[in-house]
Motif scaffolding. Structure first.
Motif, PDB file in Angstrom:
ATOM      1  N   UNK A 339       0.834  -1.200   0.000  1.00 35.39           N
ATOM      2  CA  UNK A 339       0.000   0.000   0.000  1.00 35.39           C
ATOM      3  C   UNK A 339       0.873   1.256   0.000  1.00 35.39           C
ATOM      4  N   UNK A 340       1.916   1.268   0.800  1.00 35.82           N
ATOM      5  CA  UNK A 340       2.800   2.431   0.852  1.00 35.82           C
ATOM      6  C   UNK A 340       3.498   2.672  -0.487  1.00 35.82           C
ATOM      7  N   UNK A 341       3.777   1.612  -1.210  1.00 35.33           N
ATOM      8  CA  UNK A 341       4.438   1.746  -2.508  1.00 35.33           C
ATOM      9  C   UNK A 341       3.452   2.033  -3.626  1.00 35.33           C
ATOM     10  N   UNK A 342       2.167   2.138  -3.283  1.00 39.04           N
ATOM     11  CA  UNK A 342       1.152   2.430  -4.282  1.00 39.04           C
ATOM     12  C   UNK A 342       0.823   1.267  -5.178  1.00 39.04           C
ATOM     13  N   UNK A 343       1.208   0.046  -4.780  1.00 39.42           N
ATOM     14  CA  UNK A 343       0.986  -1.134  -5.611  1.00 39.42           C
ATOM     15  C   UNK A 343      -0.277  -1.891  -5.242  1.00 39.42           C
ATOM     16  N   UNK A 344      -0.900  -1.542  -4.126  1.00 37.65           N
ATOM     17  CA  UNK A 344      -2.136  -2.203  -3.697  1.00 37.65           C
ATOM     18  C   UNK A 344      -3.132  -1.151  -3.235  1.00 37.65           C
ATOM     19  N   UNK A 345      -4.396  -1.475  -3.369  1.00 30.11           N
ATOM     20  CA  UNK A 345      -5.451  -0.585  -2.908  1.00 30.11           C
ATOM     21  C   UNK A 345      -5.391  -0.467  -1.380  1.00 30.11           C
ATOM     22  N   UNK A 346      -5.611   0.716  -0.857  1.00 30.08           N
ATOM     23  CA  UNK A 346      -5.546   0.894   0.601  1.00 30.08           C
ATOM     24  C   UNK A 346      -6.476  -0.038   1.361  1.00 30.08           C
ATOM     25  N   UNK A 347      -7.575  -0.419   0.738  1.00 30.36           N
ATOM     26  CA  UNK A 347      -8.520  -1.300   1.419  1.00 30.36           C
ATOM     27  C   UNK A 347      -7.921  -2.655   1.782  1.00 30.36           C
ATOM     28  N   UNK A 348      -6.826  -3.010   1.129  1.00 29.84           N
ATOM     29  CA  UNK A 348      -6.155  -4.273   1.450  1.00 29.84           C
ATOM     30  C   UNK A 348      -5.821  -4.343   2.935  1.00 29.84           C
ATOM     31  N   UNK A 349      -5.583  -3.197   3.560  1.00 26.40           N
ATOM     32  CA  UNK A 349      -5.181  -3.177   4.965  1.00 26.40           C
ATOM     33  C   UNK A 349      -6.272  -3.695   5.885  1.00 26.40           C
ATOM     34  N   UNK A 350      -7.523  -3.631   5.458  1.00 23.17           N
ATOM     35  CA  UNK A 350      -8.602  -4.146   6.299  1.00 23.17           C
ATOM     36  C   UNK A 350      -8.536  -5.664   6.448  1.00 23.17           C
ATOM     37  N   UNK A 498       6.357  -3.128 -12.702  1.00 15.37           N
ATOM     38  CA  UNK A 498       6.242  -2.734 -11.297  1.00 15.37           C
ATOM     39  C   UNK A 498       5.370  -3.684 -10.484  1.00 15.37           C
ATOM     40  N   UNK A 499       4.681  -4.608 -11.151  1.00 17.22           N
ATOM     41  CA  UNK A 499       3.835  -5.543 -10.415  1.00 17.22           C
ATOM     42  C   UNK A 499       4.668  -6.359  -9.424  1.00 17.22           C
ATOM     43  N   UNK A 500       4.196  -6.522  -8.194  1.00 16.40           N
ATOM     44  CA  UNK A 500       4.947  -7.302  -7.196  1.00 16.40           C
ATOM     45  C   UNK A 500       4.707  -8.801  -7.375  1.00 16.40           C
ATOM     46  N   UNK A 501       5.083  -9.322  -8.539  1.00 17.63           N
ATOM     47  CA  UNK A 501       4.802 -10.711  -8.885  1.00 17.63           C
ATOM     48  C   UNK A 501       6.048 -11.344  -9.499  1.00 17.63           C
ATOM     49  N   UNK A 579      -3.103  -2.286  -7.431  1.00 18.98           N
ATOM     50  CA  UNK A 579      -3.498  -0.960  -7.886  1.00 18.98           C
ATOM     51  C   UNK A 579      -2.392  -0.335  -8.705  1.00 18.98           C
ATOM     52  N   UNK A 580      -2.769   0.544  -9.603  1.00 15.78           N
ATOM     53  CA  UNK A 580      -1.772   1.309 -10.364  1.00 15.78           C
ATOM     54  C   UNK A 580      -1.867   2.796 -10.082  1.00 15.78           C
ATOM     55  N   UNK A 581      -2.845   3.212  -9.255  1.00  9.34           N
ATOM     56  CA  UNK A 581      -2.930   4.639  -8.999  1.00  9.34           C
ATOM     57  C   UNK A 581      -3.968   5.065  -8.004  1.00  9.34           C
ATOM     58  N   UNK A 582      -4.373   4.155  -7.086  1.00  9.70           N
ATOM     59  CA  UNK A 582      -5.419   4.509  -6.133  1.00  9.70           C
ATOM     60  C   UNK A 582      -4.867   4.941  -4.793  1.00  9.70           C
TER      61      UNK A 582
END
Length: 596
Positions: A339-350, A498-501, A579-582
């Motif tokens: 999330x901090x790197x902008x690679x995942x939607x913030x909602x992932x933290x839930x 940039x995908x973390x895969x 995510x790519x920009x959320x």
């Protein structure tokens, strides 16, 4: 007057194993200019006692192995593979106490890694420092405020710190605050997060030292069924030490005006009768009240997390405290990094709370029964024989909780954000590898040298997902494989660097050239599985193949059949949370699940 303000991405409060491992993951995966800080209220010289937690079970060791830390612990640990139980007369009895520990299989870490917290923390601090982050101590958090008017991911948290030596105050503004500051967590109290549960009237004593004894199997995890001190813990420790733990009943307590080290030694000697015990050296001792509590929330105000004892406390009866905290840390670390790197939607933290809280509640339920049974009381609400022997019942309960206690059976519910049951369905069995379950380890061979390696070794936790293509026998699956690799190359989604895969391909056939074996240019690393160890363990037929998405923390995300729809399934899985920009947008809790 406070005139010093620092801006950081993450402030971690608490310098124990949970805080250190969380910091280590973030320091490993967050590139500059991201910044983290970790503080500890107490000077480590006063905290570095021998006591506290001692045991890591196999799943914890696996997770630390994938972080590159377990081998360092193994250098100093006592690797315990032996257990024994003795009745009140000193006769050995089978199937009771800690006997489940001898059945912890399906992993190279098939033992209890016993290393006192003092030594673990020294290793974690040293490795964290190598990543450019030093633990700040003594440094306390004395105030915290959250500005909820700011957007998700902005500097919403203002923390006031106080230097324990100079008493100088400073301000830290952070995007996220992690409270890993123990059972009396200042973070939890400051945010007014309810800590549900209760403490009992039961007290336990723990004492560590170097001993002489006539106990037949002293270098083991041992239970002694004492009529006066409950189900006594005898644990062989690292560096030649031993821990004795026993119930401190009201009757025993009345014999002492002051309970000190001398009294603790006297009671320890009495607790292990009919065996003899002499302390040549006492390293540490403590007395504490048994209870179980769980925080109402693990993530609040879209910016503050609780982890470890800060959000759940329980007895040491099942030796789960540090293990459960490490599960919290490893679950949270990669999600926050993405999330901090902008690679995942913030909602992932839930998903941190939604995945961890049910498992913590399971532990609390087990612990309530185990802690009562260890003090020779039947569980609350017991409907069985009122005259049942608590030691026998304890053996049954611990056996039932065995896979949970070892960590190898801990799972996250399928059909949520991160655990999606795909088109692949292995044969039904207790060990079936499905979405939400642990990724089992398996022996593999490297191309060329045929050097032995392991799946876990080749899928480290660096904050990246690993897509494992089980190619089976390419003489049957070659055409489908070639098409899959071609589609990956052409995919607008997967071509995003940039995908973390990361990708790896596992073939049941081997040869002098991986390209020739597969009949196509592979995507990612190739490994051989000539003995079908990996394919069999994952339930994959050699003639059909399958694809598994492995989460950074070593749980299965999804699994698909190998065919024309493979890439589409995998892409839909990742689009749920990558995510790519959320990053940085305001999040509405009410539509979290819908948006994911």
């Amino acid at each position: 007057m406070v005139d010093k303000i620092d801006h950081v991405d993450v402030l971690i409060v608490g310098g124990g194993p949970v805080g250190l491992i969380t910091a280590y993951q973030l320091a490993t995966t967050l590139p500059p200019p991201h910044k983290i800080r970790i503080i500890e209220q107490y000077a480590k010289s006063s905290q570095d006692q021998y006591g506290r937690a001692i045991t890591l079970f196999p799943r914890s060791s696996e997770m630390l192995d994938q972080l590159g830390l377990a081998d360092l612990l193994a250098q100093q640990c006592f690797a315990c593979r032996t257990t024994v139980s003795y009745d009140k007369d000193g006769n050995e009895v089978q199937g009771r106490g800690w006997s489940f520990m001898e059945q912890m299989k399906d992993t190279v870490w098939d033992f209890s890694l016993v290393l006192r917290q003092k030594y673990q923390e020294e290793i974690f601090r040293e490795q964290l420092k190598k990543k450019g982050v030093a633990l700040e101590s003594p440094m306390g958090l004395v105030a915290v405020e959250v500005d909820e008017r700011l957007r998700f991911g902005e500097y919403r948290v203002t923390a006031t710190l106080e230097d324990g030596n100079t008493k100088e105050k400073s301000i830290v503004k952070c995007k996220y605050l992690i409270g890993a500051d123990g059972g009396r967590s200042f973070v939890r109290r400051a945010l007014q997060i309810p800590f549900d549960g209760s403490s009992s009237e039961d007290k336990w004593v723990r004492i560590d030292g170097v001993i002489d004894t006539d106990l037949p199997k002293p270098r083991s995890y041992c239970a002694i069924e004492s009529p006066t001190h409950g189900n006594v813990l005898w644990a062989a420790l690292d560096h030649g030490g031993t821990r004795i733990g026993f119930a401190f009943t009201k009757e025993r307590e009345r014999a002492y005006k002051v309970f000190n080290e001398e009294a603790a030694v006297k009671e320890a000697i009495a607790s292990v009768k009919p065996f003899s015990l002499k302390f040549k050296q006492v390293d540490w001792w403590t007395i504490y009240v048994v209870g179980q509590r769980i925080a109402r929330n693990f993530f609040v105000k879209d910016s503050v997390f609780l982890a470890g004892d800060a959000c759940h406390t329980h007895s040491s009866g099942a030796a789960q405290g540090m293990n459960t905290g490490l599960h919290d840390s490893v679950n949270l670390g990669w999600k926050l990094s993405l999330v901090l790197r902008g690679l995942a939607k913030p909602e992932l933290l839930y998903t941190y709370e939604s995945e961890r809280k049910p498992n913590v509640q399971k532990l609390i339920n087990y612990d309530k029964d185990i802690s009562r049974l260890m003090t020779m009381q039947l569980p609350e609400g017991w409907t069985g024989d009122p005259n049942a022997d608590p030691n026998v019942v304890l053996g049954v309960v611990m056996a039932e909780a065995a896979t949970f206690s070892s960590g190898l059976g801990i799972y996250y519910e399928a059909d949520n954000v991160l655990s999606i049951q795909g088109s692949f369905a292995p044969a039904a069995s207790a060990n079936a590898v499905v979405a939400g379950k642990r990724v089992p380890d398996a022996a593999l061979q490297k191309p060329g040298t045929f050097e032995a390696t392991r799946l876990h070794r080749e899928t480290p936790n660096t904050g990246r997902f690993h897509v494992a293509v089980f190619a089976g026998d390419p003489s049957h699956t070659g055409g489908v494989l070639a098409q899959l690799f071609l589609e990956i190359e052409k995919s607008s989604f997967f071509s995003n660097a940039s995908l973390p895969i990361s990708w790896l391909t596992i073939s049941t056939r081997s040869g002098p050239s991986a390209v020739e074996v597969l009949g196509a240019m592979p995507y990612g690393k190739v490994f051989y599985d000539q003995q079908l160890a990996a394919h069999s363990r994952f339930g994959v037929e050699s003639s059909k193949g399958a694809v598994f998405v492995l989460r950074p923390d070593g749980w299965v995300g999804t699994a698909t059949t190998l065919g024309s729809s493979t890439l589409g399934e995998i892409e839909r899985y990742f689009r749920r949370f990558l995510s790519t920009g959320l990053h940085g947008e305001k999040v509405d809790r009410g539509i979290v699940q819908a948006r994911l």
